[in-house]
Write a protein that holds these residues in place. Structure first.
Motif, PDB file in Angstrom:
ATOM      1  N   UNK A 154       8.355 -61.175   0.699  1.00  0.00           N
ATOM      2  CA  UNK A 154       6.810 -61.864   0.396  1.00  0.00           C
ATOM      3  C   UNK A 154       6.396 -61.449  -1.061  1.00  0.00           C
ATOM      4  N   UNK A 155       6.665 -60.425  -1.642  1.00  0.00           N
ATOM      5  CA  UNK A 155       6.472 -59.999  -2.998  1.00  0.00           C
ATOM      6  C   UNK A 155       6.967 -61.188  -4.037  1.00  0.00           C
ATOM      7  N   UNK A 156       8.355 -61.358  -3.634  1.00  0.00           N
ATOM      8  CA  UNK A 156       8.858 -62.491  -4.328  1.00  0.00           C
ATOM      9  C   UNK A 156       8.269 -64.088  -4.361  1.00  0.00           C
ATOM     10  N   UNK A 157       7.810 -64.132  -2.839  1.00  0.00           N
ATOM     11  CA  UNK A 157       7.263 -65.595  -2.684  1.00  0.00           C
ATOM     12  C   UNK A 157       5.886 -65.715  -3.399  1.00  0.00           C
ATOM     13  N   UNK A 158       5.100 -64.649  -3.443  1.00  0.00           N
ATOM     14  CA  UNK A 158       3.728 -64.442  -4.186  1.00  0.00           C
ATOM     15  C   UNK A 158       4.050 -64.583  -5.541  1.00  0.00           C
ATOM     16  N   UNK A 159       5.054 -63.931  -6.023  1.00  0.00           N
ATOM     17  CA  UNK A 159       5.445 -64.222  -7.669  1.00  0.00           C
ATOM     18  C   UNK A 159       5.743 -65.577  -7.732  1.00  0.00           C
ATOM     19  N   UNK A 160       6.542 -65.904  -7.045  1.00  0.00           N
ATOM     20  CA  UNK A 160       6.872 -67.437  -7.468  1.00  0.00           C
ATOM     21  C   UNK A 160       5.831 -68.545  -7.249  1.00  0.00           C
ATOM     22  N   UNK A 161       5.066 -68.166  -6.161  1.00  0.00           N
ATOM     23  CA  UNK A 161       3.526 -69.025  -6.165  1.00  0.00           C
ATOM     24  C   UNK A 161       2.734 -69.045  -7.351  1.00  0.00           C
ATOM     25  N   UNK A 162       2.566 -67.759  -8.100  1.00  0.00           N
ATOM     26  CA  UNK A 162       1.821 -67.522  -9.078  1.00  0.00           C
ATOM     27  C   UNK A 162       2.388 -68.235 -10.399  1.00  0.00           C
ATOM     28  N   UNK A 163       3.544 -67.978 -10.302  1.00  0.00           N
ATOM     29  CA  UNK A 163       4.219 -68.841 -11.732  1.00  0.00           C
ATOM     30  C   UNK A 163       4.314 -70.284 -11.326  1.00  0.00           C
ATOM     31  N   UNK A 164       4.486 -70.694 -10.302  1.00  0.00           N
ATOM     32  CA  UNK A 164       4.150 -72.199 -10.073  1.00  0.00           C
ATOM     33  C   UNK A 164       3.043 -72.688 -10.329  1.00  0.00           C
ATOM     34  N   UNK A 165       2.050 -71.877 -10.045  1.00  0.00           N
ATOM     35  CA  UNK A 165       0.771 -72.436 -10.178  1.00  0.00           C
ATOM     36  C   UNK A 165       0.248 -72.724 -11.535  1.00  0.00           C
ATOM     37  N   UNK A 166       0.889 -71.467 -12.395  1.00  0.00           N
ATOM     38  CA  UNK A 166       0.513 -71.481 -14.059  1.00  0.00           C
ATOM     39  C   UNK A 166       1.166 -72.515 -14.716  1.00  0.00           C
TER      40      UNK A 166
END
Length: 459
Positions: A373-385
């Motif tokens: 889940x931490x990896x999914x959150x990190x990916x989501x934040x990068x994607x949003x950026x």
């Protein structure tokens, strides 16, 4: 003091009292009860995290009753050895666990009592598991094969289940070592021996072996053969209502869908994913997991066909159905659905909705400690950026277009327009725009099947 702790202390007091009051009683029935009390004392100590005292309690059974000739007492000694081996393994004392299992097989390997035969078979399976964990694959394989040689013709259901487990684990061990042909032989042997077995536990092993065989074939590039194996699970067990079998059938259908996607047949894949959703709905944990997985796979398949609105709807359905689910494996699926939904929305140019999906992931799982889940959150934040950068570049390039229109002629305007278009389509370095199908799922881990928490004994 909690109610659970209070009851545990009271139970412990009873076990201790039996051992102290009746420990020297010569009556066979009393000796059996003392052995049972010491066994359950050890199990309770283990549940309380008092590992050394747990080990001491099992060893006390061996010390008091190791030479006892009464069958009922001898059976409790076998259980004590089995529990001792499990506790040692769980405590990281692998070599001591191996010695315990070997001692048990040597002392009781020829015993005819069904309960003892089951424990000996289980000890050989556990011994093999420890050897494989230590990297001694060939020795572990020999131990699994010994289970089959000793007990392959045994009629006792629990013993047959251990034989099936040994063959399944043997296939797993070979598969993890890249010895795929040997893995296939183990899975085929299991299926041939037990495909008509009526015991529920053995039937589940058969279904699992068929799935694992299909996964190995898929990894070899033999997609058509893999499909035959997966479909056999569905054909044989689709009407079996046992919860475990429902999950095996669902997993087989997921694998069929994956294989169809690899073959470029998204229509067949979609049909299989939809069937899972219809059959399992909101059932138990395994059902929820596979329904969520099927909805995500369905969305990916629809994306591959260019049906992005339907793909987004499928991802949303997964979040809607399971967004409040507390099970970790289901929450991981929800995070994946939101991430893939964001990607699909980006492909449609719906940047604001995509960013909302990415923000939702961070809001739901931002404080979670699970690595996935931490990896999914990190990916989501990068994607949003990256979406924000894309919007910013579009604004900059559009401003240049307007300035060119004001200051220069048609050629310069067309050049600025092309640059703006390129900027709008630009993505940072985070992989393919279209989420690829996952690699074949890992074989379900069955290695701990026969080495679980020791079972309490009743008098």
């Amino acid at each position: 003091m909690s109610i659970r702790q209070s009851k545990g202390d009271e139970a412990m007091a009873n076990f201790v009292e039996v051992a102290e009051r009746f420990g020297k009683d010569p009556a066979p029935q009393v000796r059996e009860q003392v052995a049972i009390a010491l066994l359950n004392k050890g199990i309770l100590l283990g549940e309380q995290g008092r590992v050394q005292e747990e080990l001491d309690s099992y060893r006390e059974v061996l010390h008091r009753f190791g030479a006892d000739g009464v069958p009922a007492v001898r059976e409790k000694v076998v259980f004590a050895l089995a529990n001792l081996g499990v506790a040692l393994r769980q405590g990281g004392k692998a070599n001591e666990a191996l010695e315990t299992y070997r001692d048990m097989v040597e002392r009781y390997g020829r015993d005819s009592a069904p309960s003892v035969r089951e424990q000996v078979a289980k000890a050989l399976v556990n011994q093999a598991m420890v050897l494989v964990e230590l990297g001694r694959i060939d020795e572990g394989a020999s131990s699994y094969k010994e289970v089959v040689e000793r007990f392959g013709s045994d009629d006792a259901p629990l013993v047959r289940e251990k034989v099936a487990c040994a063959l399944s684990n043997l296939g797993m061990a070979f598969s993890h070592q890249g010895r795929s042909d040997e893995a296939l032989l183990a899975y085929r042997d299991l299926v041939q021996r037990f495909v008509l077995d009526g015991d529920p536990g053995v039937r589940e092993q058969v279904a699992e072996a068929m799935i694992n065989k299909g996964s190995v074939l898929l990894a070899q590039g033999r997609t058509d053969d893999a499909l035959i194996s997966f479909r056999e699970v569905v054909e044989r067990f689709a009407n079996d209502q046992a919860p475990g079998m429902l999950q095996h059938v669902a997993k087989a259908q997921v694998e069929i869908g994956n294989a169809c996607m690899q073959k470029g047949r998204p229509g067949e894949a979609i049909a299989n994913y939809l069937n899972i959703v219809v059959r399992l709905g909101h059932d138990a944990l395994g059902g929820r997991r596979y329904v969520a997985m099927a909805l995500i796979k369905l969305g990916v398949a629809l994306s591959e066909k260019g049906q992005l609105d339907m793909a987004v709807a499928s991802f949303r359905e997964a979040v809607h159905r399971f967004g409040s689910d507390g099970a970790l494996e289901v929450r991981e699926q929800v995070a994946e659905a939101l991430l893939k939904m964001g990607l699909a929305l980006e492909r449609q140019g719906r940047a604001s909705e995509a960013m909302a999906a990415y923000t939702d992931i961070a809001a739901r799982f931002g404080k979670d400690t699970d690595a996935s889940l931490r990896a999914q959150v990190a990916t989501a934040l990068v994607s949003k950026g990256l979406v924000l950068i894309g919007q910013l570049r579009s604004q900059v390039e559009m401003a240049r277009f307007v300035e060119a229109a004001r200051r220069f002629g048609q050629d310069e305007i067309e050049s600025a327009r092309m640059q703006a278009g390129v900027a709008q389509g630009h993505r940072g370095a985070r992989g393919d725009e279209t989420p690829a199908m996952d690699a074949r799922p890992q074989n379900r881990d069955v290695l701990d099947r026969s080495a679980g928490t020791p079972t309490a004994l009743n008098g």
